[in-house]
Write an enzyme that holds these catalytic residues in place. Structure first.
Site, PDB file in Angstrom:
ATOM      1  N   ILE A 166       6.446   7.553   2.879  1.00  0.00           N
ATOM      2  CA  ILE A 166       4.779   7.018   2.129  1.00  0.00           C
ATOM      3  C   ILE A 166       3.818   7.758   3.299  1.00  0.00           C
ATOM      4  O   ILE A 166       2.994   8.510   2.628  1.00  0.00           O
ATOM      5  CB  ILE A 166       4.880   5.845   2.086  1.00  0.00           C
ATOM      6  CG1 ILE A 166       5.759   5.031   0.856  1.00  0.00           C
ATOM      7  CG2 ILE A 166       3.279   5.427   1.562  1.00  0.00           C
ATOM      8  CD1 ILE A 166       5.703   3.660   0.694  1.00  0.00           C
ATOM      9  N   ASP A 186       4.713   7.019  15.441  1.00  0.00           N
ATOM     10  CA  ASP A 186       5.865   6.339  14.897  1.00  0.00           C
ATOM     11  C   ASP A 186       6.930   6.271  15.984  1.00  0.00           C
ATOM     12  O   ASP A 186       7.115   7.360  16.505  1.00  0.00           O
ATOM     13  CB  ASP A 186       6.459   7.164  13.589  1.00  0.00           C
ATOM     14  CG  ASP A 186       7.429   6.045  12.842  1.00  0.00           C
ATOM     15  OD1 ASP A 186       8.696   5.835  13.660  1.00  0.00           O
ATOM     16  OD2 ASP A 186       7.358   6.104  11.743  1.00  0.00           O
ATOM     17  N   ALA A 247       0.930  -1.208   2.931  1.00  0.00           N
ATOM     18  CA  ALA A 247       2.316  -1.629   3.442  1.00  0.00           C
ATOM     19  C   ALA A 247       2.901  -3.063   3.230  1.00  0.00           C
ATOM     20  O   ALA A 247       3.617  -3.351   2.134  1.00  0.00           O
ATOM     21  CB  ALA A 247       2.359  -1.255   5.011  1.00  0.00           C
ATOM     22  N   ARG A 248       2.296  -3.846   3.961  1.00  0.00           N
ATOM     23  CA  ARG A 248       2.714  -5.492   3.905  1.00  0.00           C
ATOM     24  C   ARG A 248       1.789  -6.248   4.413  1.00  0.00           C
ATOM     25  O   ARG A 248       1.048  -6.075   5.447  1.00  0.00           O
ATOM     26  CB  ARG A 248       3.997  -5.627   4.652  1.00  0.00           C
ATOM     27  CG  ARG A 248       5.207  -5.413   3.979  1.00  0.00           C
ATOM     28  CD  ARG A 248       5.562  -5.978   2.778  1.00  0.00           C
ATOM     29  NE  ARG A 248       7.197  -5.677   2.005  1.00  0.00           N
ATOM     30  CZ  ARG A 248       7.052  -4.852   1.275  1.00  0.00           C
ATOM     31  NH1 ARG A 248       6.174  -3.702   0.762  1.00  0.00           N
ATOM     32  NH2 ARG A 248       8.062  -4.469   0.715  1.00  0.00           N
ATOM     33  N   GLU A 277       0.658 -13.272  -1.854  1.00  0.00           N
ATOM     34  CA  GLU A 277       0.593 -12.798  -2.887  1.00  0.00           C
ATOM     35  C   GLU A 277       1.233 -13.308  -4.215  1.00  0.00           C
ATOM     36  O   GLU A 277       2.239 -14.088  -4.102  1.00  0.00           O
ATOM     37  CB  GLU A 277       1.619 -11.342  -2.620  1.00  0.00           C
ATOM     38  CG  GLU A 277       1.122 -10.572  -1.619  1.00  0.00           C
ATOM     39  CD  GLU A 277       1.878  -9.010  -1.490  1.00  0.00           C
ATOM     40  OE1 GLU A 277       2.853  -9.141  -1.886  1.00  0.00           O
ATOM     41  OE2 GLU A 277       1.105  -8.255  -0.870  1.00  0.00           O
ATOM     42  N   HIS A 298      -0.783  -5.705  -4.659  1.00  0.00           N
ATOM     43  CA  HIS A 298       0.453  -5.037  -4.517  1.00  0.00           C
ATOM     44  C   HIS A 298       0.760  -4.359  -5.523  1.00  0.00           C
ATOM     45  O   HIS A 298       2.090  -4.408  -6.192  1.00  0.00           O
ATOM     46  CB  HIS A 298       1.503  -5.842  -4.122  1.00  0.00           C
ATOM     47  CG  HIS A 298       2.484  -5.169  -3.146  1.00  0.00           C
ATOM     48  ND1 HIS A 298       2.908  -6.100  -2.124  1.00  0.00           N
ATOM     49  CD2 HIS A 298       3.024  -3.936  -2.786  1.00  0.00           C
ATOM     50  CE1 HIS A 298       3.625  -5.243  -1.262  1.00  0.00           C
ATOM     51  NE2 HIS A 298       3.782  -4.129  -1.959  1.00  0.00           N
ATOM     52  N   ALA A 301       3.360   0.375  -6.364  1.00  0.00           N
ATOM     53  CA  ALA A 301       4.444   0.995  -7.042  1.00  0.00           C
ATOM     54  C   ALA A 301       4.233   0.690  -8.649  1.00  0.00           C
ATOM     55  O   ALA A 301       5.301   0.909  -9.321  1.00  0.00           O
ATOM     56  CB  ALA A 301       5.791   0.653  -6.600  1.00  0.00           C
TER      57      ALA A 301
END
Length: 327
Positions: A166, A186, A247-248, A277, A298, A301
């Site tokens: 992503i 990263d 992301a989260r 959520e 969210h 997707a």
């Protein structure tokens, strides 16, 4: 190992015959096309089917989308060998419990990368052009264009935390659309990652945070990444920076973000992920009171193409792993 399979241990399972059509329990609603495909590979038992209530006692394999699997759930499944997970995130599964049992988690990294990346673009543009504020005001009375303001994204610096599928796709889109300068961090990716994409790779996450005009987070939620972006980090960002979390929930400290925005720091923020959520007004009213915040439940997707791709990949990855046990 099939692509997208998380190996959670080396404990061997008994081999299974490739001629046996295994039974798989699907705990969540499933894409119809992928469900039809799964039925060609497995005996499928879904909620409402006879015998579903005994999935814990009987299941050797599961397919899940949004369900939680706790350590107690894993312990109550004596026959469980593998879990097919719709999507890349596995934070709703107790990974330690799976590792101790040698249970494989077959997730689907990359299946919805493009769709999530496109939402990052949509959130960024919406915030940069102050669309939520303008639209909200316009519903009350006409808004003269002279009272509107926005940010130009051309040649701005995009900071990426997390250089997986992503993060890479976001960088490619912003590079192509805005000729953006890319700075990335990263700790797990090899030094030669993204050879096709001009970017600056840094070894200190703070360097990305401080230099980004748009900061986009693409790491899993772990003990190390929880509250990765807190008040101190937000204060170190550029005054007119944009923060995106697709992301989260929990990676960005939401209370600290609310405080920083109330103090006038940042141009705005886009959140597709929240600690609660789906997010509710009762919890997020103070944050959403900032018209420079765009919040979605969210939906990165939530396209037909992404849902089909992720569901199909979960089915196929699970099948490939189970068949490997017969070799």
């Amino acid at each position: 190992m099939a692509p997208g399979i998380v190996d959670n241990g080396d404990e061997p399972h008994s081999t299974i015959s490739s001629e046996v059509k295994l039974t798989v329990y699907i705990l969540d609603a499933w894409n119809e096309e992928a469900l039809a495909h799964a039925k060609t590979l497995f005996n499928v038992i879904q909620p409402g089917d006879s015998g579903f209530s005994k999935w814990r006692q009987n299941a050797s394999a599961l397919l899940i989308r949004g369900s939680y699997l706790t350590a107690d759930d894993i312990a109550s499944c004596p026959n469980l060998m593998a879990i097919g997970k719709h999507g890349v995130g596995i934070d709703k599964i107790d990974q330690d419990a799976c590792a101790k049992r040698g249970i494989k988690i077959c997730n689907t990294p990359g299946a919805n990368a493009r769709d999530v990346a496109e939402l990052v673009l949509a959130l960024t543009i919406t915030i940069a052009r102050d669309i939520r504020s303008i639209t909200t005001r316009q519903m009350i009375k006409p808004v003269p264009k002279e009272t509107c303001n926005g940010l130009t994204l051309y040649k701005k610096t995009l900071g990426i935390i997390g250089m997986g599928n992503i993060g890479r796709t976001v960088a490619e889109i912003f590079r192509g659309a805005f000729d953006a300068d890319i700075i990335a961090y990263d700790v797990f990716m090899p030094d030669n990652a993204w050879p096709h994409l001009e970017h600056k790779r840094v070894q200190d996450v703070q360097e990305v945070i401080k230099n980004a005009d748009i900061l986009s987070v693409h790491v899993p939620l772990t003990n190390e990444t929880r509250d990765l972006i807190s008040y101190k980090e937000i204060q170190s960002m550029k005054q007119n920076a944009i923060l995106i979390n697709a992301a989260r929930g929990g990676i960005v400290n939401e209370a600290d973000l609310t405080k920083a925005l109330a103090e006038g720091h940042l141009w705005g923020a886009g959140l597709d992920c929240h600690e609660q959520e789906p997010p509710s007004f009762e919890k997020y009213g103070p944050l959403w009171g900032n018209l420079n915040v765009v919040s979605t439940p969210h939906i990165g997707a939530a396209t037909r193409q992404a849902q089909t791709a992720s569901a199909m990949a979960a089915v196929n990855n699970l099948y490939e792993h189970l068949m490997s046990l017969s070799n």
